[in-house]
Motif scaffolding. Sequence first.
Motif, PDB file in Angstrom:
ATOM      1  N   ASP A 166      47.219  40.690  25.307  1.00 46.71           N
ATOM      2  CA  ASP A 166      46.789  40.257  23.976  1.00 46.71           C
ATOM      3  C   ASP A 166      45.404  40.654  23.897  1.00 46.71           C
ATOM      4  OD1 ASP A 166      47.479  38.611  21.438  1.00 46.71           O
ATOM      5  OD2 ASP A 166      45.703  37.743  22.163  1.00 46.71           O
ATOM      6  N   THR A 167      45.077  41.441  22.842  1.00 48.89           N
ATOM      7  CA  THR A 167      43.536  42.126  22.537  1.00 48.89           C
ATOM      8  C   THR A 167      42.720  40.622  22.733  1.00 48.89           C
ATOM      9  OG1 THR A 167      44.542  43.741  21.699  1.00 48.89           O
ATOM     10  CG2 THR A 167      42.183  43.265  21.369  1.00 48.89           C
ATOM     11  N   MET A 168      43.246  39.480  21.819  1.00 47.45           N
ATOM     12  CA  MET A 168      42.341  38.730  21.517  1.00 47.45           C
ATOM     13  C   MET A 168      41.899  37.828  22.723  1.00 47.45           C
ATOM     14  SD  MET A 168      40.208  36.830  19.589  1.00 47.45           S
ATOM     15  CE  MET A 168      40.732  36.963  17.702  1.00 47.45           C
ATOM     16  N   ASP A 169      43.072  37.625  23.582  1.00 44.72           N
ATOM     17  CA  ASP A 169      42.834  36.960  25.131  1.00 44.72           C
ATOM     18  C   ASP A 169      41.772  37.784  25.749  1.00 44.72           C
ATOM     19  OD1 ASP A 169      44.718  35.087  24.185  1.00 44.72           O
ATOM     20  OD2 ASP A 169      46.210  35.675  25.638  1.00 44.72           O
ATOM     21  N   ILE A 170      42.038  39.148  26.027  1.00 42.61           N
ATOM     22  CA  ILE A 170      41.118  40.004  26.597  1.00 42.61           C
ATOM     23  C   ILE A 170      39.745  40.013  26.111  1.00 42.61           C
ATOM     24  CG2 ILE A 170      40.673  42.511  27.183  1.00 42.61           C
ATOM     25  CD1 ILE A 170      43.857  42.726  27.057  1.00 42.61           C
ATOM     26  N   ALA A 171      39.651  40.059  24.918  1.00 46.05           N
ATOM     27  CA  ALA A 171      38.123  40.098  24.327  1.00 46.05           C
ATOM     28  C   ALA A 171      37.601  38.699  24.656  1.00 46.05           C
ATOM     29  CB  ALA A 171      38.479  39.912  22.667  1.00 46.05           C
ATOM     30  N   MET A 172      38.117  37.583  24.611  1.00 40.85           N
ATOM     31  CA  MET A 172      37.535  36.231  24.781  1.00 40.85           C
ATOM     32  C   MET A 172      37.289  35.970  26.163  1.00 40.85           C
ATOM     33  SD  MET A 172      37.255  34.378  22.119  1.00 40.85           S
ATOM     34  CE  MET A 172      36.874  35.723  21.443  1.00 40.85           C
ATOM     35  N   LEU A 173      38.054  36.632  27.166  1.00 47.60           N
ATOM     36  CA  LEU A 173      37.875  36.581  28.572  1.00 47.60           C
ATOM     37  C   LEU A 173      36.650  37.496  28.969  1.00 47.60           C
ATOM     38  CD1 LEU A 173      41.387  36.588  30.193  1.00 47.60           C
ATOM     39  CD2 LEU A 173      39.795  34.566  30.174  1.00 47.60           C
ATOM     40  N   ALA A 174      36.489  38.717  28.269  1.00 54.51           N
ATOM     41  CA  ALA A 174      35.437  39.493  28.200  1.00 54.51           C
ATOM     42  C   ALA A 174      34.099  38.632  27.951  1.00 54.51           C
ATOM     43  CB  ALA A 174      35.747  41.035  27.663  1.00 54.51           C
ATOM     44  N   ALA A 175      34.287  38.100  26.726  1.00 57.79           N
ATOM     45  CA  ALA A 175      32.997  37.523  26.217  1.00 57.79           C
ATOM     46  C   ALA A 175      32.618  36.302  27.179  1.00 57.79           C
ATOM     47  CB  ALA A 175      33.463  36.942  25.013  1.00 57.79           C
ATOM     48  N   LEU A 176      33.543  35.806  27.879  1.00 56.17           N
ATOM     49  CA  LEU A 176      33.023  34.815  28.721  1.00 56.17           C
ATOM     50  C   LEU A 176      32.493  35.194  29.940  1.00 56.17           C
ATOM     51  CD1 LEU A 176      36.238  32.461  28.807  1.00 56.17           C
ATOM     52  CD2 LEU A 176      33.804  31.779  27.947  1.00 56.17           C
ATOM     53  N   ASN A 177      32.976  36.433  30.549  1.00 54.29           N
ATOM     54  CA  ASN A 177      32.197  37.171  31.686  1.00 54.29           C
ATOM     55  C   ASN A 177      30.911  37.686  31.264  1.00 54.29           C
ATOM     56  OD1 ASN A 177      34.175  37.225  33.872  1.00 54.29           O
ATOM     57  ND2 ASN A 177      35.590  38.439  32.620  1.00 54.29           N
ATOM     58  N   LEU A 178      30.690  38.295  30.111  1.00 51.61           N
ATOM     59  CA  LEU A 178      29.460  38.645  29.741  1.00 51.61           C
ATOM     60  C   LEU A 178      28.487  37.483  29.398  1.00 51.61           C
ATOM     61  CD1 LEU A 178      30.635  41.643  27.314  1.00 51.61           C
ATOM     62  CD2 LEU A 178      29.570  41.884  29.353  1.00 51.61           C
ATOM     63  N   ALA A 179      28.935  36.514  29.010  1.00 50.59           N
ATOM     64  CA  ALA A 179      28.057  35.176  28.818  1.00 50.59           C
ATOM     65  C   ALA A 179      27.675  34.818  30.022  1.00 50.59           C
ATOM     66  CB  ALA A 179      28.699  34.109  28.014  1.00 50.59           C
ATOM     67  N   ARG A 180      28.652  34.796  31.060  1.00 51.59           N
ATOM     68  CA  ARG A 180      28.075  34.341  32.412  1.00 51.59           C
ATOM     69  C   ARG A 180      27.070  35.108  32.948  1.00 51.59           C
ATOM     70  NH1 ARG A 180      29.868  36.253  36.566  1.00 51.59           N
ATOM     71  NH2 ARG A 180      31.601  37.167  35.741  1.00 51.59           N
ATOM     72  N   GLU A 181      27.264  36.440  32.761  1.00 50.14           N
ATOM     73  CA  GLU A 181      26.195  37.223  33.572  1.00 50.14           C
ATOM     74  C   GLU A 181      24.911  37.313  32.803  1.00 50.14           C
ATOM     75  OE1 GLU A 181      27.719  41.346  33.155  1.00 50.14           O
ATOM     76  OE2 GLU A 181      29.408  40.955  33.963  1.00 50.14           O
TER      77      GLU A 181
END
Length: 70
Positions: A49-64
């Motif tokens: 799911d594109t939205m799931d992937i986008a949210m997980l990517a956003a979390l990873n980038l925010a953590r960085e």
Amino acid sequence: MAARRSVCVRIRGKEFRVLTDGDEDELQRVAGLVDQTMGRVERHTGAVDTMDIAMLAALNLAREILELRE
């Protein structure tokens, strides 16, 4: 101040038009980082799911970002 213009970026095969008054090359680098992060999330999680992937990517980038700020 530079005039705002519409710049096309491609993330996960989809084109997005972004209004910017900033550097177009920098915007392309940002879009590339988002695309790479989403691809990595997709490969590691198996999410489709594109939205799931986008949210997980956003979390990873925010953590960085938070790690760099500390």
